[in-house]
Design a protein around this motif. Structure first.
Motif, PDB file in Angstrom:
ATOM      1  N   THR A 177      -7.244   0.689  -2.887  1.00  0.00           N
ATOM      2  CA  THR A 177      -7.529   0.051  -1.596  1.00  0.00           C
ATOM      3  C   THR A 177      -7.356  -1.453  -1.765  1.00  0.00           C
ATOM      4  N   HIS A 178      -6.753  -2.077  -0.768  1.00  0.00           N
ATOM      5  CA  HIS A 178      -6.432  -3.509  -0.834  1.00  0.00           C
ATOM      6  C   HIS A 178      -7.069  -4.208   0.367  1.00  0.00           C
TER       7      HIS A 178
ATOM      8  N   ARG B 236      -7.399  -4.434   5.726  1.00  0.00           N
ATOM      9  CA  ARG B 236      -7.527  -3.491   4.614  1.00  0.00           C
ATOM     10  C   ARG B 236      -6.471  -2.409   4.723  1.00  0.00           C
TER      11      ARG B 236
ATOM     12  N   GLY C  59       0.811  -1.211   0.000  1.00  0.00           N
ATOM     13  CA  GLY C  59       0.000   0.000   0.000  1.00  0.00           C
ATOM     14  C   GLY C  59       0.844   1.260   0.000  1.00  0.00           C
TER      15      GLY C  59
ATOM     16  N   PRO D 134      -8.709   8.011  -0.939  1.00  0.00           N
ATOM     17  CA  PRO D 134      -7.886   6.875  -1.374  1.00  0.00           C
ATOM     18  C   PRO D 134      -7.959   6.635  -2.873  1.00  0.00           C
TER      19      PRO D 134
ATOM     20  N   ASN E  90     -10.678   3.461  -5.629  1.00  0.00           N
ATOM     21  CA  ASN E  90     -11.818   4.190  -5.078  1.00  0.00           C
ATOM     22  C   ASN E  90     -12.199   5.410  -5.900  1.00  0.00           C
TER      23      ASN E  90
ATOM     24  N   GLU F 145      -3.264   5.408   4.459  1.00  0.00           N
ATOM     25  CA  GLU F 145      -4.248   6.125   5.272  1.00  0.00           C
ATOM     26  C   GLU F 145      -4.366   5.472   6.636  1.00  0.00           C
TER      27      GLU F 145
ATOM     28  N   SER G 265      -5.546   1.250   2.655  1.00  0.00           N
ATOM     29  CA  SER G 265      -5.923   2.224   1.641  1.00  0.00           C
ATOM     30  C   SER G 265      -4.774   3.194   1.412  1.00  0.00           C
ATOM     31  N   SER G 266      -4.481   3.447   0.151  1.00  0.00           N
ATOM     32  CA  SER G 266      -3.399   4.359  -0.220  1.00  0.00           C
ATOM     33  C   SER G 266      -3.997   5.674  -0.707  1.00  0.00           C
TER      34      SER G 266
ATOM     35  N   ASP H 259     -15.152   4.813  -0.311  1.00  0.00           N
ATOM     36  CA  ASP H 259     -14.508   5.067   0.978  1.00  0.00           C
ATOM     37  C   ASP H 259     -13.919   6.480   1.064  1.00  0.00           C
TER      38      ASP H 259
ATOM     39  N   HIS I 254      -6.611   5.394   9.628  1.00  0.00           N
ATOM     40  CA  HIS I 254      -7.978   5.791   9.961  1.00  0.00           C
ATOM     41  C   HIS I 254      -8.062   6.216  11.426  1.00  0.00           C
TER      42      HIS I 254
END
Length: 373
Positions: free
Chosen positions: A186-187, A336, A127, A183, A315, A134, A338-339, A175, A136
């Motif tokens: 996302t993986h 998960r 990522g 993002p 995304n 990211e 997210s980049s 997202d 969260h």
């Protein structure tokens, strides 16, 4: 938001526990819960400063030879969206293959890899290659790995979860659209899935935009909309008032920096209104766009997971929804990453996907004759 339980480790599915232990994750306090920002002001400042972003797919080989020729099989799951790569391990990709994967995701929206031996650390490293990971501010995460969120319905379990009580993720959404830089890739890696059900849908923002007539596209190109956060916070300016979300303005149609294609950038859950329009006008337009995006079956893919599968999607050009048809009777667990990508933008010189690929024909836009049965 449900009140987090201090430690769910005893309820971890066996396959999930094995993966985490093998990766050296300390399960003493699983999951790890970050301290939630106490006010709207603090929450909005989490990533207020603009970050540099390198679009990895932008300079990749358009034919993606290093990636695709190394695969045992490449399966396109539908005409417009979704590709499965067989025989490659994400943990072993070269930088050239990663760049080509980024371009493939940008073109096909979502790409799947089954039977992955990926650790949460390797997932985070991948990522980070695609963009800043990211972290969260409220989501449960793997201990010691900020940015690796835990997707485990058990953490949101209420007293009664079943057929009439689906989770919010069953709604179509994108997202973190309230972020300054939402993002890109996302993986999600699912190490445990139900024996039946628990599929995920994705829909293509490119193709949703292509569904619109040229005249309608011209009307919405360049418009901006207001996007809200999923979580709500106390407003310091009105401490006794209701909790409120973060709001951010982005283009209604955005251009993808790797493909140069236009994509519809709306989702029913988090897109609030169009800037400069009366509420009734905004609602009419947005409801129509939501319907085109959600109801066009030919621009969607439904994916059936197997244990150890990774899905990587963009995304910026999609909406997705998780199907809660297994009703919580069997476990589902994954991680998960997210980049974060670029600040969303609209390039007036960019083209739609079908325009760029030469797929549009003049007769596609002729008025349809009404057929009465």
């Amino acid at each position: 938001m449900p009140v987090p339980v201090a430690n769910h480790v005893e309820k971890l599915p066996p396959a999930s526990r094995e993966r985490l232990v093998r990766a050296g994750i300390d399960l003493t306090n699983y999951p790890e819960w970050p301290p939630k920002p106490k006010s709207l002001t603090l929450a909005a400042k989490v990533r207020e400063e603009e970050r540099p972003h390198i679009e990895r797919g932008k300079n990749a080989d358009p034919e993606k030879k290093a990636l695709l020729k190394a695969a045992k099989e490449v399966i396109h799951l539908s005409k417009h969206i979704g590709t499965e790569i067989v025989g490659l391990q994400l943990s072993q990709l070269t930088d050239q293959q990663k760049d080509e994967l980024a371009l493939l995701i940008a073109e096909r929206t979502v790409v799947f890899f089954r039977d992955q031996d990926l650790t949460p650390q390797q997932q985070r490293d991948l990522g980070a290659y695609f963009g800043e990971v990211e972290v969260h501010p409220t989501a449960p995460r793997v201990p010691g790995l900020p940015g690796v969120s835990i997707i485990w319905p058990e953490l949101a379990r209420q007293e009664r979860v079943g057929f009439r009580n689906p989770f919010g993720t069953q709604d179509w959404h994108t997202d973190l659209t309230h972020e300054k830089q939402p993002p890109g890739i996302t993986h999600l890696h699912n190490d445990t899935i139900p024996s039946i059900g628990g599929d995920t849908y994705w829909a293509s923002g490119y193709s949703a935009y292509d569904k619109l007539s040229p005249a309608f596209r011209a009307k919405i190109d360049g418009l901006q909309a207001v996007y809200r956060s999923a979580h709500v916070y106390k407003n310091p300016e009105d401490p006794d008032g209701p909790l409120v979300p973060i709001e951010r303005v982005h283009p209604l149609v955005r251009t993808h920096p790797a493909t140069g294609w236009k994509s519809l950038f709306v989702n029913r859950k988090y897109t609030l209104r169009i800037v400069g329009f009366e509420p009734a006008e905004s609602k009419i337009i947005l409801d129509y766009l939501f319907d085109v995006y959600e109801r066009s079956l030919d621009i969607q893919v439904r994916f059936k997971w197997t244990p150890g599968t990774s899905a990587l999607w963009d995304n910026r050009i999609s909406i997705h929804a998780a199907v809660f048809d297994y009703e919580g009777h069997e476990p589902r667990h994954g991680t998960r990453v997210s980049s974060l990508a670029e600040v969303p933008y609209f390039d007036p010189q960019s083209k739609s996907r079908r325009e760029a690929l030469g797929l549009d024909k003049p007769e596609d836009f002729l008025p349809k004759k009404e057929i009465i049965y």
